[in-house]
Design a protein around this motif. Sequence first.
Motif, PDB file in Angstrom:
ATOM      1  N   UNK A   1      32.058 -68.289  26.114  1.00 46.21           N
ATOM      2  CA  UNK A   1      32.234 -67.260  24.513  1.00 46.21           C
ATOM      3  C   UNK A   1      33.413 -67.023  23.409  1.00 46.21           C
ATOM      4  N   UNK A   2      32.751 -66.625  22.717  1.00 46.66           N
ATOM      5  CA  UNK A   2      33.458 -66.580  20.674  1.00 46.66           C
ATOM      6  C   UNK A   2      33.248 -65.078  20.701  1.00 46.66           C
ATOM      7  N   UNK A   3      33.958 -65.003  19.523  1.00 46.65           N
ATOM      8  CA  UNK A   3      34.451 -63.851  18.733  1.00 46.65           C
ATOM      9  C   UNK A   3      34.730 -64.815  17.960  1.00 46.65           C
ATOM     10  N   UNK A   4      34.342 -63.534  16.298  1.00 42.79           N
ATOM     11  CA  UNK A   4      34.510 -64.542  15.172  1.00 42.79           C
ATOM     12  C   UNK A   4      34.526 -62.705  14.093  1.00 42.79           C
ATOM     13  N   UNK A   5      35.446 -63.469  12.899  1.00 44.50           N
ATOM     14  CA  UNK A   5      35.407 -61.882  12.244  1.00 44.50           C
ATOM     15  C   UNK A   5      35.549 -62.971  10.530  1.00 44.50           C
ATOM     16  N   UNK A   6      35.005 -62.379   9.774  1.00 44.85           N
ATOM     17  CA  UNK A   6      35.134 -62.944   8.470  1.00 44.85           C
ATOM     18  C   UNK A   6      34.584 -62.579   6.827  1.00 44.85           C
ATOM     19  N   UNK A   7      34.267 -63.163   6.120  1.00 44.67           N
ATOM     20  CA  UNK A   7      33.722 -62.321   5.151  1.00 44.67           C
ATOM     21  C   UNK A   7      32.322 -62.947   4.099  1.00 44.67           C
ATOM     22  N   UNK A   8      31.375 -61.880   3.559  1.00 44.47           N
ATOM     23  CA  UNK A   8      30.049 -62.931   3.168  1.00 44.47           C
ATOM     24  C   UNK A   8      30.194 -62.606   1.527  1.00 44.47           C
ATOM     25  N   UNK A   9      30.098 -63.675   0.807  1.00 43.32           N
ATOM     26  CA  UNK A   9      30.176 -63.694  -0.810  1.00 43.32           C
ATOM     27  C   UNK A   9      29.153 -63.594  -1.064  1.00 43.32           C
ATOM     28  N   UNK A  10      27.704 -62.537  -1.715  1.00 36.33           N
ATOM     29  CA  UNK A  10      26.345 -62.905  -2.019  1.00 36.33           C
ATOM     30  C   UNK A  10      26.171 -62.456  -3.690  1.00 36.33           C
ATOM     31  N   UNK A  11      25.289 -63.638  -3.920  1.00 37.48           N
ATOM     32  CA  UNK A  11      25.725 -63.286  -5.456  1.00 37.48           C
ATOM     33  C   UNK A  11      24.139 -63.506  -6.181  1.00 37.48           C
ATOM     34  N   UNK A  12      23.641 -62.555  -6.902  1.00 35.57           N
ATOM     35  CA  UNK A  12      22.717 -63.064  -7.215  1.00 35.57           C
ATOM     36  C   UNK A  12      22.469 -62.402  -8.943  1.00 35.57           C
ATOM     37  N   UNK A  13      21.236 -63.082  -9.869  1.00 31.28           N
ATOM     38  CA  UNK A  13      20.909 -63.512 -11.149  1.00 31.28           C
ATOM     39  C   UNK A  13      19.624 -63.177 -10.960  1.00 31.28           C
TER      40      UNK A  13
ATOM     41  N   UNK B   1      27.560 -59.416  -8.380  1.00 32.51           N
ATOM     42  CA  UNK B   1      28.484 -59.988  -6.885  1.00 32.51           C
ATOM     43  C   UNK B   1      28.580 -58.865  -6.216  1.00 32.51           C
ATOM     44  N   UNK B   2      28.797 -59.466  -4.541  1.00 31.99           N
ATOM     45  CA  UNK B   2      29.381 -58.164  -3.639  1.00 31.99           C
ATOM     46  C   UNK B   2      30.090 -59.347  -2.430  1.00 31.99           C
ATOM     47  N   UNK B   3      30.677 -58.565  -2.015  1.00 33.18           N
ATOM     48  CA  UNK B   3      31.346 -59.165  -0.645  1.00 33.18           C
ATOM     49  C   UNK B   3      31.651 -57.642   0.357  1.00 33.18           C
ATOM     50  N   UNK B   4      31.106 -58.364   1.624  1.00 28.64           N
ATOM     51  CA  UNK B   4      31.371 -57.681   3.075  1.00 28.64           C
ATOM     52  C   UNK B   4      31.825 -58.715   4.007  1.00 28.64           C
ATOM     53  N   UNK B   5      31.997 -57.097   5.109  1.00 27.32           N
ATOM     54  CA  UNK B   5      32.637 -58.178   5.908  1.00 27.32           C
ATOM     55  C   UNK B   5      31.927 -57.962   7.368  1.00 27.32           C
ATOM     56  N   UNK B   6      32.029 -59.271   8.248  1.00 30.99           N
ATOM     57  CA  UNK B   6      30.372 -59.955   8.697  1.00 30.99           C
ATOM     58  C   UNK B   6      31.691 -59.720  10.609  1.00 30.99           C
ATOM     59  N   UNK B   7      31.724 -59.632  11.389  1.00 34.88           N
ATOM     60  CA  UNK B   7      31.673 -59.802  13.040  1.00 34.88           C
ATOM     61  C   UNK B   7      30.707 -60.521  13.669  1.00 34.88           C
ATOM     62  N   UNK B   8      30.780 -60.971  15.265  1.00 34.96           N
ATOM     63  CA  UNK B   8      30.522 -61.325  15.791  1.00 34.96           C
ATOM     64  C   UNK B   8      30.562 -61.572  16.830  1.00 34.96           C
ATOM     65  N   UNK B   9      30.162 -62.204  18.483  1.00 35.32           N
ATOM     66  CA  UNK B   9      30.699 -62.106  19.380  1.00 35.32           C
ATOM     67  C   UNK B   9      29.024 -63.051  19.810  1.00 35.32           C
ATOM     68  N   UNK B  10      29.557 -64.012  20.962  1.00 33.93           N
ATOM     69  CA  UNK B  10      28.070 -64.903  21.656  1.00 33.93           C
ATOM     70  C   UNK B  10      28.951 -65.186  23.229  1.00 33.93           C
ATOM     71  N   UNK B  11      27.623 -65.726  23.959  1.00 38.03           N
ATOM     72  CA  UNK B  11      27.751 -66.176  25.281  1.00 38.03           C
ATOM     73  C   UNK B  11      27.096 -67.299  25.136  1.00 38.03           C
ATOM     74  N   UNK B  12      27.686 -68.129  26.404  1.00 34.35           N
ATOM     75  CA  UNK B  12      26.451 -69.304  26.862  1.00 34.35           C
ATOM     76  C   UNK B  12      27.290 -69.333  28.190  1.00 34.35           C
TER      77      UNK B  12
END
Length: 202
Positions: free
Chosen positions: A25-37, A50-61
Motif C-alpha cells: 500500500x502507499x500514501x502520497x501527497x503533493x501539488x498540481x500546477x495547471x496552465x491554460x491559454x 495558472x492554478x496550483x492545487x493540492x492532491x493526495x492519494x492512496x493505493x492498495x495492491x
Amino acid sequence: DGDISYYGLGFLARRSYDNGFYYEGSLHYGKTESSYNSNDLSGVSNEYYDMKTPYYGINFEIGKTKQLNANAAFDIYGEYFYTRENGDSAVLSSGETYDFDSIASNRVRIGTRYTRQYGSEHELYAGAAYEYEFSGNASASYDGYVIPNSSLKGGSGMFELGYKIYTPTANAKRPVSIDLSLIGWFGKKEGIMPKLTARWYI
C-alpha cells in the motif's frame, strides 16, 4: 492549450511471503500546477490562467507470484487507487473568475505480468491489465453557469513492456533498481507512455 505537472512525496510499504503471496500500500501527497491559454475566443485577446492545487492519494495492491522455473515467474494482481485533487478558482487574464470543483478518482485494476530474469541483475517483463474508473468527473462554473462536465468513467486496457536492472553494492544485495518501461492504453484512456523509475531498497 494547456499543461499539467505535479510533484509530491509518497510512502510505500510491501510485505511478501515465501508462497508468492504479497500485498502493498502507499500514501502520497503533493501539488498540481495547471496552465491554460486560448486564442479561440471571438473579440478578445489571448486568454490564460495558472492554478496550483493540492492532491493526495492512496493505493492498495494484492497479488500472487508463481515461479515457473528458476528464471521465470508469472504474476496476477489486483489494485485499488483513490486520488483527490482539491478545487480552486482561476482568474482569466481578462478578469473573469472560473470556479473548479474538486476531482475524485476511484479505480480498480486487474492484471497479469510475466517476468524473465537474466543473470542476477537483469529482468525483462511484459504484462496486460484491465482498469475501470468509477468516477473521475471534472466540472467548473462561471458566473452561476455550469460548464459541461468531462469524465474518465469507464474501462481501459493496458499493455506494458519493460526492462529492469539491479545495481548491487559491497554492503547490500540489490539496494537499487532502475526500471525502464513502455506502457500503452486503449479504451477510455488512450496513449503511449514511456516511464523511468529508480527504487532504493531499505
